[in-house]
Scaffold this active site. Structure first.
Site, short mmCIF file in Angstrom:
data_model
loop_
_atom_site.label_atom_id
_atom_site.label_comp_id
_atom_site.label_asym_id
_atom_site.label_seq_id
_atom_site.Cartn_x
_atom_site.Cartn_y
_atom_site.Cartn_z
N PHE A 145 2.44 8.26 -1.07
CA PHE A 145 1.70 7.01 -0.96
C PHE A 145 0.26 7.26 -1.32
O PHE A 145 -0.58 6.53 -1.35
CB PHE A 145 1.81 6.43 0.45
CG PHE A 145 3.24 6.31 0.92
CD1 PHE A 145 4.23 5.90 0.02
CD2 PHE A 145 3.62 6.61 2.20
CE1 PHE A 145 5.55 5.79 0.42
CE2 PHE A 145 4.94 6.50 2.61
CZ PHE A 145 5.90 6.09 1.72
N TRP A 158 0.84 -1.20 0.00
CA TRP A 158 0.00 0.00 0.00
C TRP A 158 0.88 1.25 0.00
O TRP A 158 0.56 2.27 -0.60
CB TRP A 158 -0.90 0.00 1.25
CG TRP A 158 -1.72 1.24 1.42
CD1 TRP A 158 -2.97 1.46 0.93
CD2 TRP A 158 -1.36 2.44 2.13
NE1 TRP A 158 -3.41 2.71 1.29
CE2 TRP A 158 -2.44 3.33 2.03
CE3 TRP A 158 -0.23 2.83 2.84
CZ2 TRP A 158 -2.43 4.60 2.61
CZ3 TRP A 158 -0.22 4.08 3.42
CH2 TRP A 158 -1.32 4.95 3.29
N HIS A 159 2.04 1.14 0.67
CA HIS A 159 2.92 2.31 0.77
C HIS A 159 3.57 2.67 -0.55
O HIS A 159 3.92 3.83 -0.78
CB HIS A 159 4.00 2.08 1.83
CG HIS A 159 3.48 2.19 3.22
ND1 HIS A 159 2.90 1.15 3.88
CD2 HIS A 159 3.42 3.25 4.07
CE1 HIS A 159 2.52 1.56 5.08
NE2 HIS A 159 2.81 2.83 5.22
N GLY A 160 3.77 1.72 -1.41
CA GLY A 160 4.37 2.08 -2.68
C GLY A 160 4.67 0.87 -3.54
O GLY A 160 4.76 -0.26 -3.04
#
Lengths: 478, 307
Positions: free
Chosen positions: A478, A325-327
């Site tokens: 993000f 989800w962060h990247g």
């Protein structure tokens, strides 16, 4: 528009005055003003992406209305999947298209199959991961009949685009935030002053702690091959404080700003670096995302119930998805997997809920045991952050391997005295305020007002004097 | 609500006063440019690159040539090659009522050259610097500059004040002259010179040489200044190794400047020929002592050409 910019310093008072003086007589007017202000706030970056928010709002509003009309299970499921596909489709395209394409190409070329690359020059819309999850929570909750779908389009549009938390959270649940758009909001002096205090502390965290740590963390990470082991350790610690100051600072400003407008957002950070084990850390770090994954992914998968195999699978899924989800980078996936590895022993030994209270709840200082536990947990977190910060996984492993030699016992080559002093004071203030919603919430309330105001004045002057030059918030990417 | 607004406004006013007090203490120690952006409009100017910023002392020129209040408004090659940005900044700095000003326009091949990657449609390298972005160049304190273009933390404004000549290697005088004090021993000087030559050799590869755009703005600047007084076109001395690089960049630079001078009916003072008479910190910037001598020599040449 950045919270730490002159633009926002002008924007916020204008909206505040309009909200309480021009639009205060009718709730609808206040909601319209919030939507307009939020769209201006977001459009300040790139007005083209406003269409995405608007489309997402229209789809989820329509899905909500549809879900209220149909009892038929198939139709309801179809509506839910429409929302999921639209929202995750946008997110997938803008955030992950190039990542998947590049990895497919690499995988095929490994087997001797050369595929021409057609990667697109895609700009990631700011905050897409945050508002996508927020709107998804609405449709899922309506589908599961935990929440009544709204008829008030303006309230829904305000919920989706609410500017204080639009681009970097906290990711609010519709059940908490949406009803606040239906209720009359009256100005509350104490709440507003509290909000200002939280904004002040958030700005301190961001501009003094995070931005100054960023300078040294960037220097060390970008030239890590030339530094001693002790300097690399310090670089990783600086990054740990950078990301905490940056993100929790943003959350404080967001929550404080919301209070000025009469809203209560959920707490997003609860002094996570004072955690005694990794399970406690994850209950205190980015709480709105952790609980989102817990409620909409972990529990539906079976959570900590079922066979050991299932439990292990679920833990890895939730942490790896959270990392992803962060990247779109393998570094985030490894970061997630590493945290899963930290967490599993606690879960399997049924010790993941041992520390549910605040450390040293009834004492001023921690016991030796608590202090050691906090130090170990922080150390593990710092190692994981190296993956989060590194350009790629190879660099992260190389960085860690260079931390293990005799130069670990030498003085670091980088020793910014000012910053180390600020970090020490920061840790002490956070420690003293660990039982509060934010560190300085009730910290100096016992002091006479002039003393208290002098302290706030001092903090504001420190921000002005020592604040690094405006840098974007890490979590915007993000 | 009224109570909230009153308390907040009072706090903010006190806070802004604190901010203002810090900004008001900014001076020639703040950075190498601030002072020049915080002085009033001027009637006589020195314009050009860092060679002129450090190498021409307005007070010496004034005393020898007889001009009054010459002001050094030269920066560095990054911000002030001749172009629209610098032209606009000069026009904001000049007191338009001036009729008998003195203007020294420093030129060297870099000031009328362009990067290979630059073009009019993409914008020029100085367009992202304070010279283009600072709208007010005569305010004191110049809050716009300090907020938008000052690269250090604001505490540096206070910290640098007491460091002159110790940690601080530069100081901008009231007349705009940038005094740079660096180690003057032979070894330090030789290391700096070697590094500078190396960096300019590298820089040369990124330059495409003569730029019609820059030349157009050099002549435009000259025309603008000529309307307000006497203009002198000056090339400052550099060491032979640096001159060799500049000749590679633009072999016929002196002829070009001579042609401009003749066309505009002004004097081109080429001090390159006397380059052995001066001492340099790094091969292209004059030391403080040499800057003093050079300024005197230049003023004498200017006076001679006037007669």
């Amino acid at each position: 528009m950045l919270f730490n910019s002159l633009d926002f310093a002008i924007f916020l008072p204008i909206i505040f005055i309009c909200y309480w003086f021009l639009a205060h007589k009718q709730l609808k007017h206040q909601n319209v003003l919030i939507v307009v202000a939020s769209y201006v706030f977001y459009g300040w970056w790139d007005w083209r992406f406003l269409a995405l928010i608007l489309f997402s709002t229209l789809v989820d509003y329509a899905v909500g209305r549809g879900l209220s009309r149909y009892d038929n299970a198939r139709k309801r499921k179809l509506l839910l999947w429409t929302s999921i596909i639209v929202n995750l489709g946008f997110l997938g395209f803008f955030k992950y298209y190039n990542f998947f394409l590049e990895n497919f190409i690499q995988a095929f070329s490994f087997f001797g199959q050369d595929i021409p690359s057609n990667s697109l020059n895609i700009i990631l819309p700011v905050g897409i991961s945050f508002y996508t999850f927020q709107t998804l929570s609405y449709t899922i909750d309506v589908y599961k009949q935990r929440l009544k779908p709204t008829k008030d389009f303006m309230a829904f549009a305000a919920f989706v685009s609410f500017f204080p938390q639009l681009v970097a959270g906290p990711i609010e649940r519709a059940s908490n935030l949406l009803p606040q758009f239906y209720a009359n909001r009256n100005f509350n002096y104490t709440k507003a002053i509290d909000g200002l205090r939280q904004i002040l502390w958030g700005l301190f965290k961001k501009m003094v702690i995070a931005d100054n740590c960023a300078y040294f963390a960037n220097t060390i990470f970008e030239n890590y091959e030339t530094y001693s082991a002790s300097t690399l350790v310090l670089g990783a610690v600086f990054f740990a404080f950078q990301i905490y100051g940056d993100f929790s600072g943003y959350s404080d400003i967001a929550i404080g700003t919301s209070r000025l407008f009469g809203f209560d957002l959920k707490r997003n950070f609860a002094t996570p670096y004072f955690s005694r084990d990794i399970a406690e850390f994850w209950r205190r770090w980015h709480i709105s995302l952790s609980t989102w994954f817990r409620d909409y992914l972990y529990i539906p998968l079976g959570g900590s119930k079922g066979s050991i195999g299932n439990q292990v699978r679920n833990v890895f899924i939730i942490f790896i998805v959270s990392g992803f989800w962060h990247g779109a980078n393998w570094t985030f996936i490894v970061w997630g997997a590493l945290n899963a590895l930290y967490f599993l022993p606690l879960l399997l030994r049924n010790k993941n809920r041992v520390h549910t209270n605040v450390v040293a709840q009834n004492s001023t200082w921690p016991s030796f045991k608590e202090f050691t536990q906090m130090l170990i947990t922080f150390g593990l977190t710092v190692i994981a952050w190296i993956f989060f910060r590194a350009e790629n996984v190879t660099m992260a492993f190389d960085y860690i391997s260079r931390m293990a030699n005799m130069s670990l016992f030498s003085l670091p080559q980088v020793r910014p005295t000012d910053l180390l002093l600020f970090l020490l004071v920061f840790i002490l203030v956070e420690w003293a305020g660990r039982r509060n919603l934010f560190a300085i919430e009730r910290l100096w309330l016992a002091y006479p007002k002039p003393v208290r105001l002098s302290i706030y004045y001092g903090i504001a002057m420190l921000i002005f004097l020592f604040g690094g030059k405006a840098q974007e918030f890490i979590y915007f990417q993000f | 609500m009224k109570r909230f607004l009153l308390h907040t406004c009072l706090f903010l006013i006190l806070l802004l006063l604190g901010f203002f007090a810090v900004f008001a203490s900014a001076d020639g120690t703040t950075d190498a440019f601030y002072k020049k952006m915080a002085s009033p409009r001027q009637s006589s100017l020195i314009v050009g690159s860092s060679r002129a910023a450090q190498g021409i002392r307005p007070s010496i020129v004034d005393s020898v040539y007889g001009s009054s209040n010459l002001y050094n408004y030269a920066f560095t090659i990054i911000q002030t090659p001749y172009g629209e940005a610098y032209y606009n900044s000069i026009s904001k700095k000049l007191d338009k009522t001036t009729k008998n000003g003195v203007f020294i326009v420093e030129v060297n091949p870099w000031t009328i050259s362009e990067y290979k990657s630059s073009s009019q449609s993409q914008g020029y390298r100085e367009d992202d610097t304070f010279i283009a972005n600072t709208h007010f160049v005569n305010l004191n304190p110049n809050i716009e500059y300090l907020l938008e273009s000052f690269n250090e933390k604001n505490e540096a404004i206070l910290r640098n004040k007491n460091r002159k000549g110790f940690y601080q290697t530069f100081f901008v005088h009231d007349n705009g002259w940038l005094e740079v004090t660096v180690e003057s021993d032979m070894i330090s000087k030789s290391v700096r010179t070697k590094n500078k030559i190396k960096s300019y050799r590298k820089k040369l590869l990124n330059y495409k040489g003569f730029s019609t755009y820059r030349m157009e703005y050099l002549t435009k600047t000259i025309d603008f200044l000529k309307a307000h007084g006497d203009v002198y076109l000056v090339r400052l001395p550099v060491i032979d190794d640096m001159l060799a690089i500049e000749n590679e960049l633009m072999a016929n630079f002196d002829q070009k400047m001579q042609a401009v001078a003749e066309h505009k009916n002004l004097v081109y003072i080429n001090m390159i020929t006397a380059n052995k008479s001066y001492d340099y910190t790094d091969g292209q910037h004059l030391t403080v002592d040499s800057a003093t001598r050079f300024s005197k020599d230049l003023a004498e040449q200017m006076a001679k050409s006037k007669n």
